[in-house]
Write an enzyme that holds these catalytic residues in place. Structure first.
Site, PDB file in Angstrom:
ATOM      1  N   ASP A 110      50.030  26.373  47.805  1.00 31.63           N
ATOM      2  CA  ASP A 110      49.862  27.391  46.977  1.00 31.63           C
ATOM      3  C   ASP A 110      50.631  28.908  47.608  1.00 31.63           C
ATOM      4  O   ASP A 110      51.397  28.559  48.621  1.00 31.63           O
ATOM      5  CB  ASP A 110      48.350  28.338  47.232  1.00 31.63           C
ATOM      6  CG  ASP A 110      47.653  29.049  46.910  1.00 31.63           C
ATOM      7  OD1 ASP A 110      48.659  30.064  46.072  1.00 31.63           O
ATOM      8  OD2 ASP A 110      46.555  29.783  47.081  1.00 31.63           O
TER       9      ASP A 110
ATOM     10  N   GLU B 131      50.814  27.403  41.451  1.00 29.47           N
ATOM     11  CA  GLU B 131      51.539  28.753  41.499  1.00 29.47           C
ATOM     12  C   GLU B 131      50.777  29.805  39.837  1.00 29.47           C
ATOM     13  O   GLU B 131      52.123  29.543  38.885  1.00 29.47           O
ATOM     14  CB  GLU B 131      53.159  28.587  41.379  1.00 29.47           C
ATOM     15  CG  GLU B 131      53.294  26.730  40.430  1.00 29.47           C
ATOM     16  CD  GLU B 131      54.110  27.118  39.014  1.00 29.47           C
ATOM     17  OE1 GLU B 131      55.102  27.087  38.860  1.00 29.47           O
ATOM     18  OE2 GLU B 131      52.528  27.643  38.800  1.00 29.47           O
TER      19      GLU B 131
ATOM     20  N   GLY C 168      50.298  28.522  36.990  1.00 27.01           N
ATOM     21  CA  GLY C 168      50.823  28.359  35.908  1.00 27.01           C
ATOM     22  C   GLY C 168      52.079  28.986  35.185  1.00 27.01           C
ATOM     23  O   GLY C 168      52.163  28.741  34.167  1.00 27.01           O
TER      24      GLY C 168
ATOM     25  N   ASP D 290      43.517  33.404  39.642  1.00 28.24           N
ATOM     26  CA  ASP D 290      42.381  32.972  40.228  1.00 28.24           C
ATOM     27  C   ASP D 290      40.848  33.247  39.816  1.00 28.24           C
ATOM     28  O   ASP D 290      40.888  34.078  39.031  1.00 28.24           O
ATOM     29  CB  ASP D 290      42.142  33.904  41.836  1.00 28.24           C
ATOM     30  CG  ASP D 290      43.284  33.896  42.607  1.00 28.24           C
ATOM     31  OD1 ASP D 290      43.618  32.385  42.639  1.00 28.24           O
ATOM     32  OD2 ASP D 290      43.468  34.471  44.182  1.00 28.24           O
TER      33      ASP D 290
END
Length: 245
Positions: A7, A45, A47, A68
């Site tokens: 992430d 990441e 997109g 998110d």
């Protein structure tokens, strides 16, 4: 370990170029391959830098295509209907990930959660539960564990379904399946119940068909179908060719 989500997690200030981002994910991809065992590598990441173009080349198997998700219809619909479909290069070995499911968190209605589940299934998205399993209701469990819906998502052809028409708040999506059947989802994006019409040509199949409503688990008349779709809801159909005996 079977699954690693790598992430970026607010690291945009440092990983601010495509080259830096690719280098970081490439290094982790090499490390995972060096373990000698299969580990699913999830790139998160959001997109950036057209990740679907290069995700496979750094060892990725799934990649986030958006920011998110949150447990509300507006955000879910924006991600599922508008953002994720922009990304190409999807199929076996590399999947677009519009983020986890919010089913069971309580911020949407039953019909909105059905639409959420159907939209992810139509796009062959990863189905990752994002709620507190200790507080799962029977309704949530039934929706998340419906074999017929999961089969649409997990179909081995791996096609990402696409919108084929929309008008007056109704959207019709189609996805080819490996056995020659077709999944068709009729979404109502308005706040009023609407009657929608599935025309024989919408499935792309020639000849007689059998139409099954997957959420209601019932067979409808073949050919032209005109269901009522709940506000923010969906009718998810599996259309199967009928062969003469």
């Amino acid at each position: 370990m079977d699954y690693l989500k790598y992430d970026l997690c607010s690291g945009e200030w440092f990983y601010d170029t495509a080259e830096r981002v690719k280098q970081a994910y490439h290094a982790m991809g090499q490390a995972l391959r060096a373990t000698g065992r299969p580990i699913l590598f999830s790139l998160c990441e959001y997109g950036r830098f057209d990740v679907a173009d290069w995700g496979r080349s750094v060892g990725g198997h799934v990649w986030r295509t958006t920011g998110d998700i949150t447990d509300d219809y507006k955000t879910m619909a924006d991600i599922g209907f508008e953002r994720n479909p922009r990304f190409p290069h999807h199929g076996p070995g590399g999947w677009n990930d519009p983020d986890m499911l919010e089913v069971g968190n309580g911020g949407m209605t039953r019909d909105e959660y059905r639409a959420h589940m159907a939209l992810w299934a139509m796009q062959a998205a990863p189905l990752i539960m994002g709620h507190d399993l200790r507080r799962m209701t029977d309704d949530t469990r039934r929706l998340l564990a419906m074999p017929a819906v999961i089969a649409i998502d997990q179909d081995r052809l791996g096609e990402q379904g696409r919108r084929i028409r929309r008008a007056e708040g109704i959207e019709l999506w189609r996805k080819r399946l490996s056995d020659g059947s077709v999944a068709v989802a009729i979404f109502n994006r308005t706040t009023l119940a609407q009657r929608a019409r599935l025309l024989p040509e919408d499935s792309g199949l020639a000849g007689p068909v059998r139409v099954r409503d997957l959420f209601e688990d019932r067979v409808l008349a073949g050919g032209e179908v005109a269901p009522t779709v709940a506000p923010h809801g969906v009718v998810l159909l599996r259309v199967e060719p009928v062969t003469a005996r």
